[in-house]
Design a protein around this motif. Sequence first.
Motif, PDB file in Angstrom:
ATOM      1  N   VAL A  49       0.859  -1.182   0.000  1.00  0.00           N
ATOM      2  CA  VAL A  49       0.000   0.000   0.000  1.00  0.00           C
ATOM      3  C   VAL A  49       0.896   1.234   0.000  1.00  0.00           C
ATOM      4  CG1 VAL A  49      -1.718   1.340   1.269  1.00  0.00           C
ATOM      5  CG2 VAL A  49      -1.908  -1.156   1.169  1.00  0.00           C
ATOM      6  N   LEU A  50       0.674   2.088  -0.964  1.00  0.00           N
ATOM      7  CA  LEU A  50       1.361   3.371  -1.055  1.00  0.00           C
ATOM      8  C   LEU A  50       0.442   4.444  -0.500  1.00  0.00           C
ATOM      9  CD1 LEU A  50       3.412   5.501  -2.098  1.00  0.00           C
ATOM     10  CD2 LEU A  50       2.269   5.331  -4.327  1.00  0.00           C
ATOM     11  N   THR A  51       0.923   5.195   0.485  1.00  0.00           N
ATOM     12  CA  THR A  51       0.136   6.275   1.085  1.00  0.00           C
ATOM     13  C   THR A  51       0.809   7.608   0.822  1.00  0.00           C
ATOM     14  OG1 THR A  51      -0.729   4.853   2.843  1.00  0.00           O
ATOM     15  CG2 THR A  51      -0.788   7.227   3.234  1.00  0.00           C
ATOM     16  N   LEU A  52       0.036   8.552   0.291  1.00  0.00           N
ATOM     17  CA  LEU A  52       0.466   9.942   0.172  1.00  0.00           C
ATOM     18  C   LEU A  52      -0.311  10.737   1.212  1.00  0.00           C
ATOM     19  CD1 LEU A  52       0.740   8.628  -2.812  1.00  0.00           C
ATOM     20  CD2 LEU A  52       1.082  10.984  -3.524  1.00  0.00           C
ATOM     21  N   PHE A  53       0.406  11.408   2.083  1.00  0.00           N
ATOM     22  CA  PHE A  53      -0.228  12.097   3.208  1.00  0.00           C
ATOM     23  C   PHE A  53      -0.701  13.478   2.768  1.00  0.00           C
ATOM     24  CE2 PHE A  53       2.644   8.958   4.971  1.00  0.00           C
ATOM     25  CZ  PHE A  53       1.822   8.314   5.882  1.00  0.00           C
ATOM     26  N   GLU A  54      -2.003  13.685   2.866  1.00  0.00           N
ATOM     27  CA  GLU A  54      -2.603  14.932   2.399  1.00  0.00           C
ATOM     28  C   GLU A  54      -2.731  15.976   3.501  1.00  0.00           C
ATOM     29  OE1 GLU A  54      -3.162  15.285  -0.685  1.00  0.00           O
ATOM     30  OE2 GLU A  54      -3.257  13.251  -1.497  1.00  0.00           O
ATOM     31  N   ARG A  55      -2.707  15.546   4.753  1.00  0.00           N
ATOM     32  CA  ARG A  55      -2.957  16.465   5.867  1.00  0.00           C
ATOM     33  C   ARG A  55      -1.770  16.584   6.806  1.00  0.00           C
ATOM     34  NH1 ARG A  55      -4.582  15.659  11.072  1.00  0.00           N
ATOM     35  NH2 ARG A  55      -4.746  13.423  10.675  1.00  0.00           N
ATOM     36  N   LEU A  56      -1.188  15.470   7.197  1.00  0.00           N
ATOM     37  CA  LEU A  56      -0.116  15.483   8.185  1.00  0.00           C
ATOM     38  C   LEU A  56       1.193  15.956   7.565  1.00  0.00           C
ATOM     39  CD1 LEU A  56      -0.844  12.112   9.984  1.00  0.00           C
ATOM     40  CD2 LEU A  56      -1.059  14.388  10.991  1.00  0.00           C
ATOM     41  N   PRO A  57       1.921  16.838   8.247  1.00  0.00           N
ATOM     42  CA  PRO A  57       3.243  17.258   7.745  1.00  0.00           C
ATOM     43  C   PRO A  57       4.277  16.176   7.968  1.00  0.00           C
ATOM     44  CG  PRO A  57       2.769  18.306   9.852  1.00  0.00           C
ATOM     45  CD  PRO A  57       1.525  17.567   9.472  1.00  0.00           C
ATOM     46  N   ALA A  58       5.344  16.207   7.181  1.00  0.00           N
ATOM     47  CA  ALA A  58       6.379  15.174   7.250  1.00  0.00           C
ATOM     48  C   ALA A  58       6.999  15.088   8.645  1.00  0.00           C
ATOM     49  CB  ALA A  58       7.460  15.457   6.210  1.00  0.00           C
ATOM     50  N   ALA A  59       7.115  16.205   9.340  1.00  0.00           N
ATOM     51  CA  ALA A  59       7.771  16.205  10.651  1.00  0.00           C
ATOM     52  C   ALA A  59       7.016  15.370  11.683  1.00  0.00           C
ATOM     53  CB  ALA A  59       7.914  17.643  11.155  1.00  0.00           C
ATOM     54  N   GLU A  60       5.716  15.171  11.504  1.00  0.00           N
ATOM     55  CA  GLU A  60       4.914  14.422  12.477  1.00  0.00           C
ATOM     56  C   GLU A  60       4.809  12.940  12.142  1.00  0.00           C
ATOM     57  OE1 GLU A  60       1.098  16.171  13.087  1.00  0.00           O
ATOM     58  OE2 GLU A  60       1.891  18.208  13.358  1.00  0.00           O
TER      59      GLU A  60
END
Length: 236
Positions: A49-60
Amino acid sequence: MSVYTPLAPEEIVPWLGRYPVGALRSLAGIAEGIENTNYRVETEAGTYVLTLFERLPAAELPFYLELMARLAERGFPAPRPLADTDGRALGELKGRPACLVTFLPGRPILVPAAGACAQVGGTLADLHLAAADMPRAPENPRGRSWWKDAAARVAPRLGPEDAALLEEELRFQSLYRFPDLPRGVIHADLFRDNVLWSGGRVSGVIDFYFACRDTLLLDLAIAANDWCTGPDGSLD
């Protein structure tokens, strides 16, 4: 369909080449979920499963990936993040933080019986125990101060009866000292669509991106409010 970021196979091939999964065979959007964009990725080595995070910033995001990795290592049925050639589980694709995790078999149960609820209770206990020593877990961002701010925003949109109910519930909760309750890492989003089943058994728990440190009882309450709710919305 919760595919907010469209991806073509030719766009993913260079990115996927950084992972030990072989050549791409197919790419398909996953309709379930509301927070992120997810794709089912078939490769020579298997299904992911590939997930692209639309809401959470990379730092979290490192906490959530580390939590899933720790749970999977301890035998809990959580997706296991894959590391790229640089040893990193978190990458970037089309300008968004992205990760690749193992695909878990099974489908959600939309109308659970009591036996399924019992299994979910046991699974939740296993999660709490497996994650008990997880370091650097963030506190719940939707804690008591958030309740008050959210209530102030929501109340003007409610009818008098619902507004009074919300105000009374906040008053009731203020009578209790939550720090006195047992605390630990919780899933915080264990709804029916986040538990997978195969052969009548729990085969996977997904969507850990609300996980945090809070009272263990909150995790039970969140689960009960979905798993123990009848078709008419009443609690059983």
